[in-house]
Design an enzyme around this catalytic site. Sequence first.
Site, PDB file in Angstrom:
ATOM      1  N   SER A 433       0.832  -1.208   0.000  1.00  0.00           N
ATOM      2  CA  SER A 433       0.000   0.000   0.000  1.00  0.00           C
ATOM      3  C   SER A 433       0.866   1.257   0.000  1.00  0.00           C
ATOM      4  O   SER A 433       0.357   2.357  -0.074  1.00  0.00           O
ATOM      5  CB  SER A 433      -0.911   0.018   1.233  1.00  0.00           C
ATOM      6  OG  SER A 433      -0.121  -0.060   2.400  1.00  0.00           O
ATOM      7  N   HIS A 454      -3.613  -3.760  -5.380  1.00  0.00           N
ATOM      8  CA  HIS A 454      -3.850  -3.221  -4.037  1.00  0.00           C
ATOM      9  C   HIS A 454      -5.321  -3.384  -3.665  1.00  0.00           C
ATOM     10  O   HIS A 454      -6.189  -2.654  -4.134  1.00  0.00           O
ATOM     11  CB  HIS A 454      -3.428  -1.746  -3.979  1.00  0.00           C
ATOM     12  CG  HIS A 454      -3.572  -1.143  -2.622  1.00  0.00           C
ATOM     13  ND1 HIS A 454      -3.981   0.148  -2.404  1.00  0.00           N
ATOM     14  CD2 HIS A 454      -3.369  -1.688  -1.390  1.00  0.00           C
ATOM     15  CE1 HIS A 454      -4.034   0.375  -1.107  1.00  0.00           C
ATOM     16  NE2 HIS A 454      -3.665  -0.707  -0.468  1.00  0.00           N
ATOM     17  N   GLU A 466      -6.863  -1.402  -6.804  1.00  0.00           N
ATOM     18  CA  GLU A 466      -5.988  -0.521  -7.577  1.00  0.00           C
ATOM     19  C   GLU A 466      -4.950  -1.409  -8.276  1.00  0.00           C
ATOM     20  O   GLU A 466      -4.213  -2.144  -7.624  1.00  0.00           O
ATOM     21  CB  GLU A 466      -5.284   0.474  -6.655  1.00  0.00           C
ATOM     22  CG  GLU A 466      -6.211   1.535  -6.092  1.00  0.00           C
ATOM     23  CD  GLU A 466      -5.519   2.490  -5.129  1.00  0.00           C
ATOM     24  OE1 GLU A 466      -5.825   3.692  -5.176  1.00  0.00           O
ATOM     25  OE2 GLU A 466      -4.695   2.035  -4.305  1.00  0.00           O
ATOM     26  N   ASN A 504      -5.376   6.066  -0.880  1.00  0.00           N
ATOM     27  CA  ASN A 504      -4.714   6.502   0.354  1.00  0.00           C
ATOM     28  C   ASN A 504      -4.211   7.937   0.239  1.00  0.00           C
ATOM     29  O   ASN A 504      -4.220   8.690   1.212  1.00  0.00           O
ATOM     30  CB  ASN A 504      -3.550   5.569   0.699  1.00  0.00           C
ATOM     31  CG  ASN A 504      -4.042   4.261   1.279  1.00  0.00           C
ATOM     32  OD1 ASN A 504      -5.198   4.143   1.677  1.00  0.00           O
ATOM     33  ND2 ASN A 504      -3.188   3.253   1.316  1.00  0.00           N
TER      34      ASN A 504
END
Length: 661
Positions: A433, A454, A466, A504
């Site tokens: 991540s 991800h 992702e 994120n």
Amino acid sequence: MGSENVAQPKMPKLKYWRFELDFEKIGWLTIDTPKSPVNVLGTECMAELETLSLRFEDLVASDELAGVVLLSAKENGFIAGADVREFDAMSDPSILPDALKRAHAVFNRIENLKVPVVAGIHGFCLGGGFELALACHYRIAVNDDKTRIGFPEVKLGIFPGFGGTGRSIRQAGPVAAMTAMLTGKFYRAGAAKGMGFVDKLVKHKDQLRWEARKAVMQRRKSEPAGFTKRVMAMGPLRGFTANKMRETVRKKANKKHYPAPHKLIDMYEKHGDDPKSLIKAELEYFPPLMATDTAANLRRVFFLSEGLKSQGVQKGPKPKFARVHVVGAGVMGGDIAAWCALRGMEVTLQDLDLERIAPALKRAKSLFKKRLRKPNLVAAAMARLTPDTEGKGVGRADVVIEAIVENLEIKQKLFSSIEPDLKPNAILATNTSSIPLENIASALKDPSRLIGLHFFNPVAQLPLVEVIEQKGNSEEIVRIGASFCTAIGKSPVVVKSAPGFLVNRVLMPYMLQAVMRVEKGENPVTIDKAAVAFGMPMGPIELMDVVGLDVGKSVAEELGQEVKEGGKFSGLVAAGKLGRKTGEGFYKWEDGKPQKGEAAKVADLEALGRELVKPLVDECEVCVKEKIVANADMADIGVIFGTGFAPFLGGPMQARKDGKA
């Protein structure tokens, strides 16, 4: 079924339907939408059905037609619903009311035919397709895992408008039917039969024709819901059930943001004791909903989510993904492995010893029981998930996913050790991540084969993956990675390898700004309440507790975001109060729920919500400018799926464009 050598009646020229009359005078009507993987009820298709229904009346009057059986020629299902591609044009108030009246007239004509009309259902039977099946006199469905029946309209900001409201209540009673319409839930064949939506189950698709023939010959007709179900729509009980529904819906859907379920309950409260009156009321209540910004934005989200499938392999044979190997049986790796096994793949799950793998297998069994229900299916899924302490599955796997500790050196060592055993064209992926893929790939002899996949926690609930593209990747390998995501029922968004990727990166400024407000003395409950009033699924302070304060602090530092030393946030982390997982963070947690105090009074909660969300939207704009994602559309759908950003606004970029964020 015996149509050879039978003189066929003169029929209109058809593009969407096929009609054959057999020697028993049964008319076999088959829908097959041209150049489409699924059947949909578009304007032309409905116009042909209108012509057909008029012709059927003539054939019945001349005693040439003993009954009609409606089937689908598509392998994957019956009818997926109305044609959503036409909704933007159809939402025009000068067009929609007349189009709805015509659709109602066609379905009424089918329902009023003096011979049996039987629907044979396999695969998807949704929305307008389900409404058409309900207009038939009798419904037979294939009782396998592919059959799904339901009303997804609420997810598009509307409710059934082809008579489905009244007919579903007539068949299943108000509680079951309204639940189906208000939730948009898809039901398996067995559940649909138990509710009264389906009359007969068969085991295989090839039994539909025989069972439908019997239904026509025996003039079978579906029984409406019994008195004990219907009574809930009578007299004062209807007001009581309507208020109970409002209570439930209010918790999940803000009336201002999502008006459709609330309007449906209003309509039910007024007309719910009379199916015909309820069907007629659709003509009044439905058109204004189609014209709302909410419906337009939810349609946009629908098309964007469908568009994600086009990121997979487009030319040549579709890649096959039979075997998956996951390294790391922690929460993330274990749940990725379980999800792949649930989706029918053979999965090997590697960790240092069986003791580390056991909790993942236990969680997997819970997931299988919840999703698959039948003991034989649960056992089969468990058999597909094999513990593998020696990594023997690597050499057989089509996809290898690493989900171990976030440490560059350890990841590099793992990848260089497994690279020699890989199949030549296997996907090699990391679930990191935060670590740049180029750094991990530098340990490989062929760095170009490493991509990122991800996933988001909880894996079984969040649709987004992702697909991380690093500098050395070919377009083909990224497309194969996206194809794998769609093969396991996930939505892939291709993202460039950069700190925080997309989700994120946009979440962190939003969460940290909210934390800084709390540091300055603002009420965390008020902050969370304002974000929810804006349309977020949960507030940023509660989200930080759910993610874990230690994880939040670590990701913030990796992204270069300042975390104030000596503040409340740092103090909680230092004290080991890390949020939900430790029972206390910004909130105390009991039974997985935050214990919140009172919110402070704020003049305009939504305005505060817009203010709170601004850093997220700003960062989204930066991601688009820096080409972290291909365009604003990909940013919107990625952030909706990855963070739950208000779908009714169409995503952060669309919301800013519309002046709403």
